[in-house]
Design an enzyme around this catalytic site. Structure first.
Site, PDB file in Angstrom:
ATOM      1  N   ASP A 334       0.835  -1.200   0.000  1.00 48.41           N
ATOM      2  CA  ASP A 334       0.000   0.000   0.000  1.00 48.41           C
ATOM      3  C   ASP A 334       0.874   1.257   0.000  1.00 48.41           C
ATOM      4  O   ASP A 334       2.069   1.213  -0.340  1.00 48.41           O
ATOM      5  CB  ASP A 334      -0.985  -0.058   1.194  1.00 48.41           C
ATOM      6  N   ASP A 335       0.291   2.361   0.371  1.00 47.66           N
ATOM      7  CA  ASP A 335       0.924   3.681   0.335  1.00 47.66           C
ATOM      8  C   ASP A 335       2.276   3.690   1.059  1.00 47.66           C
ATOM      9  O   ASP A 335       2.444   2.998   2.058  1.00 47.66           O
ATOM     10  CB  ASP A 335      -0.044   4.648   1.048  1.00 47.66           C
ATOM     11  N   LYS A 444      -4.028  -1.265  -6.774  1.00 51.67           N
ATOM     12  CA  LYS A 444      -5.108  -0.672  -6.004  1.00 51.67           C
ATOM     13  C   LYS A 444      -5.088   0.804  -6.387  1.00 51.67           C
ATOM     14  O   LYS A 444      -4.155   1.525  -6.021  1.00 51.67           O
ATOM     15  CB  LYS A 444      -4.860  -0.863  -4.502  1.00 51.67           C
ATOM     16  N   TRP A 445      -6.067   1.247  -7.146  1.00 46.02           N
ATOM     17  CA  TRP A 445      -6.111   2.626  -7.674  1.00 46.02           C
ATOM     18  C   TRP A 445      -6.949   3.465  -6.718  1.00 46.02           C
ATOM     19  O   TRP A 445      -8.154   3.281  -6.632  1.00 46.02           O
ATOM     20  CB  TRP A 445      -6.708   2.598  -9.081  1.00 46.02           C
ATOM     21  N   ASP A 446      -6.291   4.365  -6.032  1.00 39.41           N
ATOM     22  CA  ASP A 446      -6.951   5.146  -4.990  1.00 39.41           C
ATOM     23  C   ASP A 446      -7.254   6.562  -5.472  1.00 39.41           C
ATOM     24  O   ASP A 446      -6.675   7.036  -6.457  1.00 39.41           O
ATOM     25  CB  ASP A 446      -6.032   5.183  -3.755  1.00 39.41           C
ATOM     26  N   MET A 447      -8.119   7.253  -4.769  1.00 38.44           N
ATOM     27  CA  MET A 447      -8.503   8.628  -5.117  1.00 38.44           C
ATOM     28  C   MET A 447      -8.983   9.260  -3.824  1.00 38.44           C
ATOM     29  O   MET A 447     -10.084   8.982  -3.378  1.00 38.44           O
ATOM     30  CB  MET A 447      -9.631   8.548  -6.138  1.00 38.44           C
ATOM     31  N   ASP A 515     -12.815   2.130   4.319  1.00 35.80           N
ATOM     32  CA  ASP A 515     -11.612   2.125   5.165  1.00 35.80           C
ATOM     33  C   ASP A 515     -11.926   1.593   6.552  1.00 35.80           C
ATOM     34  O   ASP A 515     -11.023   1.293   7.320  1.00 35.80           O
ATOM     35  CB  ASP A 515     -11.047   3.547   5.293  1.00 35.80           C
TER      36      ASP A 515
HETATM   37  C1  GLA Z   1      -6.918   5.574   1.444  1.00 34.63           C
HETATM   38  C2  GLA Z   1      -7.334   4.130   1.253  1.00 34.63           C
HETATM   39  C3  GLA Z   1      -6.644   3.267   2.274  1.00 34.63           C
HETATM   40  C4  GLA Z   1      -5.153   3.422   2.132  1.00 34.63           C
HETATM   41  C5  GLA Z   1      -4.774   4.879   2.272  1.00 34.63           C
HETATM   42  C6  GLA Z   1      -3.301   5.086   1.973  1.00 34.63           C
HETATM   43  O1  GLA Z   1      -7.421   6.097   2.617  1.00 34.63           O
HETATM   44  O2  GLA Z   1      -8.707   3.999   1.329  1.00 34.63           O
HETATM   45  O3  GLA Z   1      -7.018   1.917   2.106  1.00 34.63           O
HETATM   46  O4  GLA Z   1      -4.753   2.913   0.886  1.00 34.63           O
HETATM   47  O5  GLA Z   1      -5.506   5.696   1.394  1.00 34.63           O
HETATM   48  O6  GLA Z   1      -2.917   6.400   2.104  1.00 34.63           O
END
Ligand code: GLA
Length: 697
Positions: A334-335, A444-447, A515
């Site tokens: 993840d991030d 995992k493409w986040d926004m 989340d």
């Molecule tokens: C969002 C996503 C989380 C995680 C964070 C990372 O909040 O929903 O699952 O990936 O970003 O910064």
């Protein structure tokens, strides 16, 4: 049905529409939306079209129109609003022709001021898909205030009740059900995304539907940007629902020769209560929306809640080893792996491995992941940039902004303008580069923020089109990535479930639902999600206890059983799980894999209870197997329910449990199955999974 009435007929329903009048005030009306009629009877509903009382104050016919315009004698909610040269706002349409192809009809209407309006209707399984195309054939630009994809009339009934979902970050898709008020009930997103606050669909029934019984009309919009859906219940009693992209405020410029195509609005009429409506939506998702509906989704591990931003090679390899040992099949970092991203203040935009954290790039980590027998995935947030990044320093003009106005940051980040071709090319370049370099299987493409100061200075009069073009740009990048890398799978995330809809699901394989990973909260979120979207697209992780978001303590089995109702993942800090917990997790992962096709591809029945609040159960059936997941968040078992009545089984067939006990389908559906989780008093948070196999009949 002739040259002035047409029907979109599904297996069980018919949607009949046609011209009320040709000539200068042509109106395309919905004549019928109900159970399928014999072909020879379709004309009867046209003959008996609703008659409504007119007066000098009032012409209620627009409630029946497929696309009521602002213009002429109409005072309801307009689906199309246009301002022509000189400030003229009355749209006046004349029917031109019907273009009938195999499974699609386009009714063409024209305004002499130069606007061509196409109303499109197509059948897809039980769903009627509708959309609108506009072309400016005139000499002057026009300004569009509202271009909905279509309006639907809910047939006359004694009452009207709506069901929908609303929520917030970490509390998505909460079910709401209430009588539809007289007036205009609007659900909308102004965020630039689908949003956490509401989801673009509504179900309406006469107030008499249950989970298993009753006629339900649903309308959903397949779009991932801002949107608006309005249900109007007129004082005279009629109800219509209009939906489309965009929200109040921005207006769209259409130059001579230009066209605009709306996203589809989807209509579905079902019998058999909310349950049947959901199952029909899931079928639609499988057969007409999802790119890989019949593929089994892997059990994934995601490092977010284990490490937060503290991501480095060694720690990730350690987690990967533990995850593989549990039977995990896909490892997602993840991030925190890229640029200068050590917290949420910097780095977005700089999509190369952080040299301090991954001195050898990501190869060592992903090689190990593969050696461990897992696939490799990476978190990305391609629509965003931190002002503290090389990308922003180089391209400050790539973000949404108005010259001379503030650039408000949220989570310390700004939104890149995907309406711009150079931004899309940049995104495709590095995303595709990462896939090729590391042989990635999954993004995992986040926004992670809503739009503010949504300006596009180079676009002049067209600037507001940003609200459409950004979403289309995201779609285009996702489509290109999938084309270039057919093996790549993509999870849609927007701070959890902020971008869940049939538009994004056309190009992604599953969605990070929320989340909030607290199992009990998650149950309500999952129930709301399940109204439209299928379990194979609902990603759910087991994380730590106490839960990092709510501090609630929930036993491991309960956490697993909740996550097993969708696409199971694990997101806890495995370095802190005890040997017993790891052992239990291993066997639950194996149990999930054994029934995975049933859950991911099966027919869902929400059997009982208020999930997370009372004893509840969900059932999935697929081929010869039936899986029931049952929950009881509270110890008290003095009162019913003690048994769960199953649904959708073959009444005369025999079903056998893992222990070899046999029941007739009818017994299971009428008398029910006794659930120890429900009837034996015990600690809070008990859960169980029952698996039955059809052995005869
Ligand atoms: C969002 C996503 C989380 C995680 C964070 C990372 O909040 O929903 O699952 O990936 O970003 O910064």
């Amino acid at each position: 049905m002739g040259d002035s009435a047409w029907a979109a007929v599904t297996q069980s329903s018919a949607f009949v529409f046609g011209l009320e009048a040709a000539g200068e005030d042509s109106r395309v009306m919905q004549w019928y939306w109900g159970p399928r009629l014999p072909d020879e009877a379709l004309a009867e509903v046209v003959r008996q079209a609703p008659r409504r009382i007119h007066s000098g104050f009032h012409d209620p016919r627009d409630v029946d129109e497929l696309l009521p315009v602002e213009g002429g004698a109409r005072w309801g909610v307009p689906s199309l609003q246009v301002t022509y040269e000189g400030g003229v706002r009355s749209v006046e349409l004349t029917f031109a022709e019907a273009v009938v192809a195999d499974s699609e009809i386009e009714l063409v209407l024209r305004d002499p001021l130069g606007l061509r309006v196409g109303l499109h209707v197509r059948v897809a399984s039980e769903v009627v898909e509708r959309w609108v195309s506009l072309t400016n054939e005139g000499e002057h630009a026009v300004r569009l205030g509202r271009v909905d994809s279509g309006s639907w009339v809910i047939p006359e009934r004694a009452g009207y009740r709506y069901t929908g979902v609303a929520g917030a970050w970490a509390q998505e898709t909460q079910l709401h059900r209430a009588e539809l008020a007289v007036g205009e009930t609007t659900f909308t997103s102004r965020t630039g995304t689908t949003s956490h606050r509401a989801n673009p669909w509504i179900m309406i029934d006469a107030g008499d539907a249950t989970e298993e019984l009753g006629e339900v009309w649903s309308v959903a919009l397949a779009w991932s940007g801002s949107w608006r859906l309005t249900a109007q219940r007129r004082p005279e009693g009629d109800v219509a629902v209009t939906a489309g992209f965009g929200h109040d405020g921005p207006t769209w410029h259409l130059a001579p020769g230009e066209s605009l195509l709306t996203p589809p609005v989807l209509g579905l009429r079902t019998c058999g209560g909310y349950g049947a409506a959901s199952r029909a939506w899931h079928d639609y998702a499988r057969h007409h929306v999802l790119p890989t509906p019949f593929e089994e989704r892997p059990v994934l591990y995601n490092s977010w809640e284990a490490t937060w931003f503290d991501v480095h090679e060694e720690g990730q390899i350690e987690l990967a080893r533990r995850a593989a040992d549990l039977g995990v099949e896909l490892f997602v970092v993840d991030d925190g792996w890229f640029g200068g991203r050590v917290d949420d203040r910097r780095g977005l935009g700089d999509w190369w491995p952080n040299p301090d954290r991954f001195p050898r790039g990501l190869s060592k980590l992903f090689d190990t992941v593969r050696e461990l027998g897992m696939r490799a995935g990476l978190w990305v947030e391609p629509e965003m940039v931190n002002p503290d990044s090389d990308l922003y320093r180089e391209h400050p003009d790539w973000v949404l902004h108005y010259p001379g106005r503030r650039r408000d940051t949220l989570r310390h980040q700004l939104v890149l303008n995907y309406g711009r071709a150079d931004v899309r090319e940049w995104a495709i370049g590095w995303l595709s580069g990462l896939v090729s370099e590391y042989g990635l299987d999954y993004f995992k493409w986040d926004m992670n923020r809503s739009f503010t100061q949504a300006g596009w200075p180079d676009a002049g009069e067209r600037a507001d089109l940003l609200w459409i073009e950004h979403t289309r740009g995201v779609y285009a990048v996702l489509d290109t990535l999938r084309e270039r890398h057919p093996g790549l799978r993509i999870e849609s995330c927007s701070g959890g479930g902020g971008r869940v809809d049939f538009g994004i699901l056309r190009r992604t394989d599953e969605v990070w639902t929320s989340d909030n990973t607290d199992a009990r909260d998650r149950q309500a979120i999952q129930e709301g999600y399940s109204y439209l979207y299928p379990a194979c697209a609902m990603s759910a992780w087991v994380t730590d206890s106490p839960n990092p978001h709510t501090r609630r303590e929930v036993p491991l089995a309960y956490r697993f059983h909740v996550a097993m109702a969708g696409v199971l993942g694990i997101g806890g800090d495995l370095t802190r799980w005890s040997a017993e917990e790891l052992e239990q997790a291993r066997s639950l992962v194996a149990a999930y894999k054994a029934v995975r096709p049933v859950i991911q591809h099966g027919r869902l029945h929400r059997l009982a209870g208020d999930p997370g609040v009372t004893a509840s159960a969900v059932q999935y059936s697929h081929e010869d197997r039936v899986v029931v997941l049952a929950y009881n968040p509270f110890a008290l078992a003095k009162r019913p329910p003690r048994r769960v009545r199953l649904a959708g089984l073959d009444p005369s067939a025999l079903y056998e449990s893992a222990e070899g006990e046999r029941w007739h389908g009818q017994t299971l559906m009428s008398h029910g199955l006794e659930l120890p989780t429900w009837f034996i008093t015990g600690p809070d948070y008990r859960s169980e999974m029952v698996v039955l196999r059809r052995v005869s009949g």
